[in-house]
Design a protein around this motif. Structure first.
Motif, PDB file in Angstrom:
ATOM      1  N   LYS A 262       0.898  -1.173   0.000  1.00  0.00           N
ATOM      2  CA  LYS A 262       0.000   0.000   0.000  1.00  0.00           C
ATOM      3  C   LYS A 262       0.925   1.210   0.000  1.00  0.00           C
ATOM      4  O   LYS A 262       0.990   1.991   0.956  1.00  0.00           O
ATOM      5  CB  LYS A 262      -0.899  -0.034   1.246  1.00  0.00           C
ATOM      6  CG  LYS A 262      -2.064   0.911   1.171  1.00  0.00           C
ATOM      7  CD  LYS A 262      -3.154   0.419   0.249  1.00  0.00           C
ATOM      8  CE  LYS A 262      -4.167   1.494  -0.035  1.00  0.00           C
ATOM      9  NZ  LYS A 262      -5.255   1.013  -0.923  1.00  0.00           N
ATOM     10  N   TYR A 347     -14.474  -2.540  -2.173  1.00  0.00           N
ATOM     11  CA  TYR A 347     -13.645  -1.492  -1.571  1.00  0.00           C
ATOM     12  C   TYR A 347     -14.156  -0.094  -1.948  1.00  0.00           C
ATOM     13  O   TYR A 347     -14.091   0.833  -1.130  1.00  0.00           O
ATOM     14  CB  TYR A 347     -12.176  -1.660  -1.969  1.00  0.00           C
ATOM     15  CG  TYR A 347     -11.441  -2.572  -1.016  1.00  0.00           C
ATOM     16  CD1 TYR A 347     -11.172  -2.159   0.289  1.00  0.00           C
ATOM     17  CD2 TYR A 347     -11.048  -3.840  -1.405  1.00  0.00           C
ATOM     18  CE1 TYR A 347     -10.517  -2.997   1.180  1.00  0.00           C
ATOM     19  CE2 TYR A 347     -10.397  -4.683  -0.517  1.00  0.00           C
ATOM     20  CZ  TYR A 347     -10.135  -4.258   0.775  1.00  0.00           C
ATOM     21  OH  TYR A 347      -9.501  -5.087   1.666  1.00  0.00           O
ATOM     22  N   ILE A 350     -16.876   0.566   0.374  1.00  0.00           N
ATOM     23  CA  ILE A 350     -16.313   0.842   1.710  1.00  0.00           C
ATOM     24  C   ILE A 350     -15.826   2.282   1.745  1.00  0.00           C
ATOM     25  O   ILE A 350     -16.101   3.034   2.694  1.00  0.00           O
ATOM     26  CB  ILE A 350     -15.147  -0.139   2.010  1.00  0.00           C
ATOM     27  CG1 ILE A 350     -15.691  -1.546   2.252  1.00  0.00           C
ATOM     28  CG2 ILE A 350     -14.331   0.327   3.225  1.00  0.00           C
ATOM     29  CD1 ILE A 350     -14.619  -2.647   2.295  1.00  0.00           C
ATOM     30  N   GLU A 354     -17.111   5.147   4.313  1.00  0.00           N
ATOM     31  CA  GLU A 354     -16.292   5.698   5.403  1.00  0.00           C
ATOM     32  C   GLU A 354     -15.983   7.179   5.192  1.00  0.00           C
ATOM     33  O   GLU A 354     -15.148   7.756   5.890  1.00  0.00           O
ATOM     34  CB  GLU A 354     -15.040   4.843   5.672  1.00  0.00           C
ATOM     35  CG  GLU A 354     -14.124   4.619   4.544  1.00  0.00           C
ATOM     36  CD  GLU A 354     -13.059   3.532   4.825  1.00  0.00           C
ATOM     37  OE1 GLU A 354     -12.924   3.026   5.949  1.00  0.00           O
ATOM     38  OE2 GLU A 354     -12.341   3.206   3.867  1.00  0.00           O
ATOM     39  N   ASP A 385      -6.479   6.395   8.307  1.00  0.00           N
ATOM     40  CA  ASP A 385      -7.076   5.305   9.089  1.00  0.00           C
ATOM     41  C   ASP A 385      -8.241   4.644   8.359  1.00  0.00           C
ATOM     42  O   ASP A 385      -8.815   3.676   8.851  1.00  0.00           O
ATOM     43  CB  ASP A 385      -7.496   5.797  10.484  1.00  0.00           C
ATOM     44  CG  ASP A 385      -8.478   6.947  10.414  1.00  0.00           C
ATOM     45  OD1 ASP A 385      -8.800   7.396   9.281  1.00  0.00           O
ATOM     46  OD2 ASP A 385      -8.926   7.405  11.478  1.00  0.00           O
ATOM     47  N   MET A 386      -8.600   5.152   7.184  1.00  0.00           N
ATOM     48  CA  MET A 386      -9.692   4.505   6.435  1.00  0.00           C
ATOM     49  C   MET A 386      -9.207   3.160   5.890  1.00  0.00           C
ATOM     50  O   MET A 386      -8.029   3.000   5.560  1.00  0.00           O
ATOM     51  CB  MET A 386     -10.107   5.396   5.255  1.00  0.00           C
ATOM     52  CG  MET A 386     -10.801   6.668   5.671  1.00  0.00           C
ATOM     53  SD  MET A 386     -11.204   7.667   4.205  1.00  0.00           S
ATOM     54  CE  MET A 386     -12.148   8.980   4.989  1.00  0.00           C
ATOM     55  N   ARG A 387     -10.134   2.236   5.745  1.00  0.00           N
ATOM     56  CA  ARG A 387      -9.738   0.915   5.211  1.00  0.00           C
ATOM     57  C   ARG A 387      -9.192   1.028   3.794  1.00  0.00           C
ATOM     58  O   ARG A 387      -8.271   0.294   3.410  1.00  0.00           O
ATOM     59  CB  ARG A 387     -10.938  -0.044   5.231  1.00  0.00           C
ATOM     60  CG  ARG A 387     -11.196  -0.619   6.621  1.00  0.00           C
ATOM     61  CD  ARG A 387     -12.312  -1.625   6.592  1.00  0.00           C
ATOM     62  NE  ARG A 387     -11.972  -2.801   5.783  1.00  0.00           N
ATOM     63  CZ  ARG A 387     -12.852  -3.724   5.401  1.00  0.00           C
ATOM     64  NH1 ARG A 387     -14.123  -3.611   5.753  1.00  0.00           N
ATOM     65  NH2 ARG A 387     -12.477  -4.759   4.673  1.00  0.00           N
ATOM     66  N   ARG A 390      -5.621   1.672   4.082  1.00  0.00           N
ATOM     67  CA  ARG A 390      -4.799   0.705   4.820  1.00  0.00           C
ATOM     68  C   ARG A 390      -4.703  -0.650   4.120  1.00  0.00           C
ATOM     69  O   ARG A 390      -3.724  -1.372   4.285  1.00  0.00           O
ATOM     70  CB  ARG A 390      -5.360   0.478   6.228  1.00  0.00           C
ATOM     71  CG  ARG A 390      -5.509   1.760   7.041  1.00  0.00           C
ATOM     72  CD  ARG A 390      -5.569   1.472   8.519  1.00  0.00           C
ATOM     73  NE  ARG A 390      -4.247   1.119   9.026  1.00  0.00           N
ATOM     74  CZ  ARG A 390      -3.295   1.992   9.302  1.00  0.00           C
ATOM     75  NH1 ARG A 390      -3.494   3.278   9.124  1.00  0.00           N
ATOM     76  NH2 ARG A 390      -2.126   1.589   9.761  1.00  0.00           N
ATOM     77  N   GLU A 391      -5.750  -1.008   3.379  1.00  0.00           N
ATOM     78  CA  GLU A 391      -5.797  -2.363   2.809  1.00  0.00           C
ATOM     79  C   GLU A 391      -5.498  -2.323   1.309  1.00  0.00           C
ATOM     80  O   GLU A 391      -5.840  -1.359   0.629  1.00  0.00           O
ATOM     81  CB  GLU A 391      -7.176  -2.979   3.080  1.00  0.00           C
ATOM     82  CG  GLU A 391      -7.415  -3.143   4.571  1.00  0.00           C
ATOM     83  CD  GLU A 391      -8.828  -3.603   4.924  1.00  0.00           C
ATOM     84  OE1 GLU A 391      -9.496  -4.189   4.060  1.00  0.00           O
ATOM     85  OE2 GLU A 391      -9.246  -3.357   6.074  1.00  0.00           O
ATOM     86  N   SER A 416       1.596   1.957   8.109  1.00  0.00           N
ATOM     87  CA  SER A 416       0.994   0.952   7.234  1.00  0.00           C
ATOM     88  C   SER A 416       1.534  -0.404   7.654  1.00  0.00           C
ATOM     89  O   SER A 416       2.686  -0.510   8.092  1.00  0.00           O
ATOM     90  CB  SER A 416       1.401   1.251   5.783  1.00  0.00           C
ATOM     91  OG  SER A 416       0.996   0.193   4.944  1.00  0.00           O
TER      92      SER A 416
END
Ligand code: NAD
Length: 488
Positions: A262, A347, A350, A354, A385-387, A390-391, A416
């Motif tokens: 990421k 995603y 998501i 968010e 800090d959002m998914r 991070r992902e 990360s």
């Protein structure tokens, strides 16, 4: 669109169908329809490949006859280069690469990398003389040798399959190992074709084997748990990487993992060509399916609006330039599969939920036929800090995050679980100093290339362990032995 030939197994020097003659469909991501078939290996086929690789390692001079091996691997690389057009075609139909990405990154990147590995091989020090040491009242002459590790299980993903296959197979063969390659079910032919080319190059039976299988896990799990396999070199998701480490623990197998990322793309306040640089951060090449792709754009708060304006223009300008199978300049096609399309769309949902703001894209394009198309997508006003920050999404999705100052940019980049790649744009000295503080394996300053076949590549933190490519990538497949010879 054309059909591709059958992807067969390559076991003990022969191309053949699976033991029970079963095949699975090779799906073309541009259409969602089958573009060929692949042999669906049984457990008995995997067993045969392990026996063949073990036998070639234990009972032939493959691992010790360096000159003969080097000549054969050079020939293997030559044959791959001669078959470039065939490989480009596979990359377009099976991998879903647009022409502008297929030839340049997918195939030429792999072939150039293979040539780089042939050069790196010359730097391997097979034996080092450490001189005489007087210890315990007598002299000992010491040498340290490097030797091939043994049988390698190479488990690879679908995004840049030839590149990853070559990075493992050519390096492991150069080291003197024997190899069983297990390509991803989505890209079987890019593995299988290497078997065909190995035959053309005259590689001895058993030193290289390829197993294609519809089941993503069966063959890989057999290789990972089998005591006759000495090393697993895996490239893929972090989740499967963790499983492989666990499964390999019982036999204390050497496990090298090249996993997800990421990565951050940092543009400093005083970066030359600020707007243009921000525009260059679009995640569109090969639909964003690159592990080291910097998918988090970090821009200074002081120039945030300008950055967003530039991206808005860039995405609008790109709106009609992707998803074109026959356009030579096109660099973005579909994502690999329905499963991946669904994952990317999840995603995107998501991200919306968010609170990130959708600047561009956000839709699956079912109106473009049965292929797995997702629009180039950009989220702005994101926080780390959002998914979605991070992902790993592994699709054409960029997230834009503002930073206060350089310290803050480094903090965000390092905040990360991953640490694979990254890029910093700005005055060179400061940009370089920042890259040295980012905990990742491949960093670019002002667009410099940090990923080529003669440079080590790999991750910090949960992006993996070990290094592929370069001299380090060959040495990954070697064991080290210390020998003391009593001299007085
Ligand atoms: P994946 O982890 O699902 O699969 C990778 C390979 O592992 C495939 O061949 C698959 O069949 C096999 N596999 C699946 N389950 C297994 C099991 N239980 N035991 C053994 N093998 C198993 O990944 P993918 O979806 O094919 O590829 C995408 C991922 O690869 C992304 O996360 C991407 O970041 C990563 N990737 C990393 C690099 C790198 O060098 N760091 C390069 C390319 C891709």
């Amino acid at each position: 669109m054309d059909k591709l030939p059958d992807a067969l197994l390559y076991v003990n020097g022969e191309m053949r169908t699976a033991g029970d003659n079963q095949y699975f469909d090779n799906i073309n991501p541009w259409t969602g329809a089958s573009c060929g078939r692949a042999a669906d290996a049984t457990a008995a086929d995997v067993e045969e490949a392990i026996v063949a690789a073990r036998n070639a390692f234990d009972n032939t001079d493959w691992s010790t006859n360096h000159d003969q091996r080097y000549a054969l691997v050079c020939k293997f690389v030559d044959v791959m280069v001669t078959n470039r057009e065939k490989l480009v075609q596979i990359s377009r139909l099976e991998v879903g690469s647009a022409i502008g990405a297929a030839a340049r990154a997918q195939i030429d990147g792999a072939l150039n990398g293979a040539k780089d590995l042939l050069e790196c091989y010359k730097q391997v020090k097979w034996e080092k003389d450490l001189g005489i040491k007087h210890e315990g009242g007598f002299d000992t002459k010491r040498i340290v040798t490097q030797e091939a590790m043994g049988v390698v299980g190479a488990i690879t993903p679908w995004n840049v399959p030839l590149y990853v296959n070559v990075g493992k197979v050519v390096a492991a063969l150069l080291a003197g190992c024997t190899v069983i390659l297990k390509p991803a079910p989505d890209t079987p032919l890019m593995g299988s074709i290497m078997g065909e080319l190995a035959i053309e190059a005259g590689l001895p039976a058993g030193v290289f084997n390829v197993i294609t299988s519809a089941d993503p896990a069966m063959a890989g799990e057999m290789l990972t748990t089998d005591r006759r396999v000495d090393l697993i070199s895996f490239t893929g998701s972090t989740a499967v990487g963790k499983l492989i480490m666990k499964n390999g623990a019982e036999s204390l197998k050497r496990v090298f993992l090249e996993l997800g990322g990421k990565s951050a793309f940092i543009v400093l306040e005083d970066a030359p060509n600020f707007a243009q640089t921000c525009m260059g951060s679009m995640v569109v090449f090969h639909a964003g399916q690159g592990c080291a792709y910097p998918t988090r754009l970090l821009v200074p708060k002081s120039r945030y609006d300008e950055a967003v304006g530039a991206l808005d223009m860039a995405y609008k300008g790109f709106a009609e330039k992707w998803g074109k199978f026959d356009e030579p300049t096109c660099i973005m096609g579909p994502v690999i599969s329905k499963k991946q399309q669904n994952r990317v769309m999840e995603y995107i949902e998501i991200g919306k939920n968010e609170g990130a703001r959708l600047l561009a894209g956000g839709n699956a394009r079912t109106d473009m036929g049965g292929g797995f198309f997702v629009e180039p997508t950009c989220f702005v006003d994101c926080t780390n800090d959002m998914r979605i920050a991070r992902e790993e999404i592994f699709g054409p999705v960029l997230v834009v995050i503002p930073f206060e100052d350089e310290e803050d940019a480094i903090r965000i980049a390092n905040d990360s679980d991953y640490g694979l790649g990254g890029a910093v744009f700005g005055p060179t000295d400061r940009a370089l100093a920042m890259t040295k503080r980012i905990r990742a394996g491949a960093l670019s300053v002002n667009g410099g290339t940090s990923i080529t076949g003669d440079l080590p590549f790999g991750g910090y933190k949960q992006s993996g362990m070990g290094r592929e490519w370069g001299l380090e990538g060959i040495e990954e497949f070697l064991e080290i032995k210390a020998i003391g010879i009593r001299a007085s």
